[in-house]
Write a protein that holds these residues in place. Structure first.
Motif, short mmCIF file in Angstrom:
data_model
loop_
_atom_site.label_atom_id
_atom_site.label_comp_id
_atom_site.label_asym_id
_atom_site.label_seq_id
_atom_site.Cartn_x
_atom_site.Cartn_y
_atom_site.Cartn_z
N ARG A 96 49.53 27.23 47.15
CA ARG A 96 50.63 28.37 47.36
C ARG A 96 49.88 29.12 47.92
N PRO A 97 49.83 29.02 48.49
CA PRO A 97 48.91 30.51 49.83
C PRO A 97 50.76 32.47 49.81
N GLN A 98 51.43 31.58 49.60
CA GLN A 98 52.30 32.98 49.94
C GLN A 98 52.75 33.45 48.41
N ALA A 99 52.50 32.36 47.62
CA ALA A 99 52.68 33.00 46.09
C ALA A 99 51.26 34.06 45.63
N ILE A 100 52.69 34.81 44.79
CA ILE A 100 51.72 36.40 44.32
C ILE A 100 50.08 35.97 43.54
N ALA A 101 49.22 36.69 43.71
CA ALA A 101 48.11 35.80 42.25
C ALA A 101 48.51 36.71 40.99
N SER A 102 48.07 35.57 39.86
CA SER A 102 48.15 36.48 39.14
C SER A 102 47.16 37.28 38.71
N ARG A 103 46.50 37.87 37.39
CA ARG A 103 45.54 38.54 37.09
C ARG A 103 44.39 37.63 36.86
N ALA A 104 44.62 36.15 36.26
CA ALA A 104 44.17 35.09 35.62
C ALA A 104 43.74 35.18 36.80
N GLU A 105 44.08 34.32 38.05
CA GLU A 105 43.13 33.90 39.25
C GLU A 105 42.47 34.99 39.96
N ALA A 106 43.19 36.01 40.18
CA ALA A 106 41.92 36.90 40.50
C ALA A 106 40.52 37.47 39.79
N ALA A 107 40.71 37.24 38.37
CA ALA A 107 39.25 37.06 37.48
C ALA A 107 38.55 35.89 37.75
N VAL A 108 39.71 34.88 38.05
CA VAL A 108 38.34 33.71 38.07
C VAL A 108 37.66 34.01 39.24
N VAL A 109 38.09 34.94 40.77
CA VAL A 109 37.28 34.55 42.15
C VAL A 109 36.21 35.48 41.92
N ILE A 110 36.81 36.77 41.37
CA ILE A 110 35.72 37.40 40.52
C ILE A 110 34.83 37.24 39.67
N ALA A 111 35.26 36.31 38.63
CA ALA A 111 33.81 35.40 38.07
C ALA A 111 33.37 34.99 38.92
N ALA A 112 33.62 34.03 39.70
CA ALA A 112 33.17 33.42 41.09
C ALA A 112 31.97 34.00 41.93
N LEU A 113 32.50 34.92 42.10
CA LEU A 113 32.05 35.86 43.06
C LEU A 113 30.36 36.17 42.68
N LEU A 114 30.59 36.72 40.98
CA LEU A 114 29.02 37.07 40.31
C LEU A 114 28.44 35.80 40.29
N ASP A 115 29.13 34.47 40.51
CA ASP A 115 27.64 33.69 39.86
C ASP A 115 27.25 33.51 40.64
#
Length: 90
Positions: free
Chosen positions: A71-90
């Motif tokens: 779903r590349p064109q879908a607007i990202a949810s806050r939850a999806e953004a939080a998962v990516v940020i958490a993965a970046l910090l891990d």
């Protein structure tokens, strides 16, 4: 980060999943990859985003959905953004 081709930045615009993938790949300085994506909607990924989407997926920073889509064109949810940020910090 960069803006749109018409010299706009759009700080208040919603962000798509492929845009998050690009920003993540750039922030992590991931090498773009030409790995074939298995998502059923891979043809919907913008040509300028394919390699970065593949890179973040290959590094486990983003995933698709249970139905096999990204779903590349879908607007990202806050939850999806939080998962990516958490993965970046891990």
């Amino acid at each position: 980060m960069s803006g749109y081709g018409d010299r706009r930045f759009g700080p208040d615009d919603p962000i798509t999943r492929e845009q998050i993938a690009i920003m993540t790949a750039r922030a992590m300085q991931l090498e773009a990859t030409s790995e074939e994506l298995a998502f059923t909607d891979r043809d919907d990924i913008s040509p300028w985003a394919v390699k970065d989407v593949a890179a973040v997926v290959a590094h486990g920073l983003m995933r698709g959905y249970p139905d096999g889509t990204f779903r590349p064109q879908a607007i990202a949810s806050r939850a999806e953004a939080a998962v990516v940020i958490a993965a970046l910090l891990d």
